[in-house]
Motif scaffolding. Structure first.
Motif, PDB file in Angstrom:
ATOM      1  N   VAL A 368       0.364  -0.957   0.006  1.00 26.62           N
ATOM      2  CA  VAL A 368       0.146   0.190  -0.298  1.00 26.62           C
ATOM      3  C   VAL A 368       0.507   1.271  -0.274  1.00 26.62           C
ATOM      4  N   ARG A 369       2.393   1.243   0.169  1.00 24.94           N
ATOM      5  CA  ARG A 369       3.041   2.301   0.278  1.00 24.94           C
ATOM      6  C   ARG A 369       3.937   2.959  -1.432  1.00 24.94           C
ATOM      7  N   PHE A 370       3.490   2.048  -2.078  1.00 22.38           N
ATOM      8  CA  PHE A 370       4.533   1.815  -3.484  1.00 22.38           C
ATOM      9  C   PHE A 370       3.631   2.581  -4.085  1.00 22.38           C
ATOM     10  N   PRO A 371       3.818   3.481  -4.513  1.00 19.92           N
ATOM     11  CA  PRO A 371       5.371   3.832  -5.205  1.00 19.92           C
ATOM     12  C   PRO A 371       6.103   4.748  -4.649  1.00 19.92           C
ATOM     13  N   GLU A 372       4.950   5.653  -3.861  1.00 23.08           N
ATOM     14  CA  GLU A 372       5.828   6.691  -3.017  1.00 23.08           C
ATOM     15  C   GLU A 372       7.026   5.906  -2.569  1.00 23.08           C
ATOM     16  N   GLY A 373       6.557   4.664  -1.800  1.00 19.72           N
ATOM     17  CA  GLY A 373       7.838   4.149  -0.889  1.00 19.72           C
ATOM     18  C   GLY A 373       7.925   3.112  -1.035  1.00 19.72           C
ATOM     19  N   ARG A 374       9.415   2.752  -0.864  1.00 20.06           N
ATOM     20  CA  ARG A 374       9.642   0.921  -1.269  1.00 20.06           C
ATOM     21  C   ARG A 374      10.103   0.601  -0.446  1.00 20.06           C
ATOM     22  N   TRP A 375       9.643  -0.143   0.472  1.00 18.28           N
ATOM     23  CA  TRP A 375       9.839  -0.921   1.614  1.00 18.28           C
ATOM     24  C   TRP A 375       9.964  -2.419   1.691  1.00 18.28           C
TER      25      TRP A 375
END
Length: 455
Positions: A368-375
């Motif tokens: 749910v945090r993609f694409p703003e983040g790469r976790w």
């Protein structure tokens, strides 16, 4: 399209691209642009001897030459003259095939990979280009390409490769450096968007090849579109700029500087794998582990990362779109270099052995945090029974966990010096990082970037 009035959004884009002087851009944006060009140059140099780059340059010489010297350009670190579009195609394809170049999280793609090749090709015909004005063209390329990428992803259902939208950044650079009118630039934007390679990124992820992110074609389409428009060819309006629903993506042009928010890759691997690599790196450093002490290693990451190539790679393309392989290389060697993703590195028995103990799963928490983040998060079970967890890790290199300027310079040197030698690599670095100075001349780079590396 020529008879249609310019939209307010396009007028804003044209005004920014064609008239915004380097002196009217923040010093921080120009400094960031110089650092991104240095980073991209390092990747371009390191990728030169690789098979994809050799094929791309030879093919450009075969197919994409010019009968008119005023439209020609030399290929970087090769020296053969082809067309401007052919030179940009070759350099962007070469760079794209060593997956260590910069990117922009919100676009899920890459800009510098076409900006540096376009700059080098266009500058062949700009003998008086100053360092600051070269950087202003670079900034225009980043700012236009990034917003075109956001607009495209917001308006179509497929996840397209970067070439589909970074071609518009190349048009912006060409329009600026070749003195196109606003209407010529508008036609060129329409041509480039129409012919941009809207290739499906996940097809390449599922079957890694030399196609990579489509940026070679993006560079060629962008420069071809500019020359076509310059000569009177017309194009349909670029909907990624002119459609009413994408207006919000352009409202901050000239006030928010995307070039300052690119990520730099510490590894020549698809960035989707970087969080897991960083997680393993952090746990092993914190607990002074060797790869021989790893009994099992489990990775949780976002959907796209979990889709990366899972087997032992047979090609460099597969290695760069890997997850278990990249993590295993990092664990075994403490770094990932060009030598690990090519040649005998692809069949390294120590890496293959560790890969057999690595598992990967998709985590909705990370997806749910993609694409703003790469976790990702990593769990390592050691041979003495300990269970060590990384916790949530975000990939290094972006605004959330940036590499320092010294880190980027060190990466450039690591990539460039083995190919060119330390002296030539250092001189290139000095010139590019000196571009923000008002007295700097782009032409100081010219003697350094066309001769092939010495054997």
């Amino acid at each position: 399209m020529a008879h249609n009035p310019q939209t307010n959004t396009f007028s804003r884009v044209a005004d920014f691209t064609l008239t915004r002087a380097a002196s009217d851009m923040p010093e921080s944006a120009l400094e960031a642009a110089a650092l991104m060009m240095l980073d991209t140059m390092g990747v371009l140099i390191a990728s030169g001897p690789m098979q994809a780059g050799v094929i791309a340059r030879d093919t450009a010489a075969l197919l994409y030459a010019s009968t008119d010297p005023s439209y020609g350009a030399r290929m970087l670190f090769d020296g053969r003259t082809v067309s401007m579009a052919g030179a940009a195609y070759a350099a962007a394809t070469q760079t794209d095939n060593l997956d260590g170049h910069d990117g922009y999280n919100p676009t899920k793609g890459h800009i510098g990979v076409v900006v540096l090749p376009a700059l080098a090709a266009l500058a062949e015909h700009c003998p008086n280009l100053t360092g600051p004005e070269a950087l202003a063209a670079v900034v225009a390329g980043y700012e236009v390409a990034g917003r075109a990428g956001l607009s495209l992803h917001a308006s179509v259902s497929d996840y397209h490769t970067s070439g589909a939208w970074n071609a518009l950044g190349v048009v912006a650079m060409a329009a600026r450096l070749r003195g196109l009118s606003a209407d010529q630039m508008r036609q060129a934007m329409g041509i480039a968007e129409y012919h941009g390679p809207r290739s499906q990124m996940m097809r390449e992820i599922a079957n890694p090849t030399m196609l990579h992110d489509g940026s070679g074609w993006g560079a060629m389409v962008g420069l071809s579109a500019a020359v076509l428009a310059e000569r009177g060819f017309t194009g349909a309006p670029a909907i990624t700029i002119e459609a009413e629903e994408v207006t919000p993506y352009w409202n901050d042009l000239g006030t928010f500087w995307q070039v300052e928010h690119q990520y730099v890759k510490p590894y020549p691997i698809c960035r989707w794998a970087h969080a897991a690599i960083d997680g393993v790196r952090a746990v092993m450093i914190a607990h002074d582990l060797t790869s021989a002490q790893i009994e099992a290693l489990h990775i949780n990451s976002f959907h796209q990362a979990a889709c990366l190539f899972a087997g032992l790679p047979e090609t460099t393309s597969q290695a760069q779109y890997s997850l278990p392989f990249a993590v295993a290389v990092q664990a075994v060697y403490g770094r990932i270099g060009v030598e690990h993703i090519s040649g005998s590195g692809l069949s390294d028995p120590a890496v293959a052995n560790l890969m057999s103990r690595i598992t990967v799963a998709e985590s909705e928490h990370h997806s749910v945090r993609f694409p703003e983040g790469r976790w990702a998060d990593v769990t390592i079970r050691t041979t003495d029974g300990r269970v060590l967890k990384s916790g949530d890790i975000h990939a290094r290199g972006g605004p959330e966990a940036p590499m320092t300027r010294d880190d980027v310079i060190a990466k450039y040197t690591q990539f460039a010096a083995p190919v060119l030698g330390q002296d030539r690599a250092d001189r290139i670095r000095q010139v590019i990082l000196g571009w923000p100075d008002k007295s700097a001349r782009y032409a100081d780079l010219t003697p350094l970037i066309f001769d092939p590396p010495e054997p």
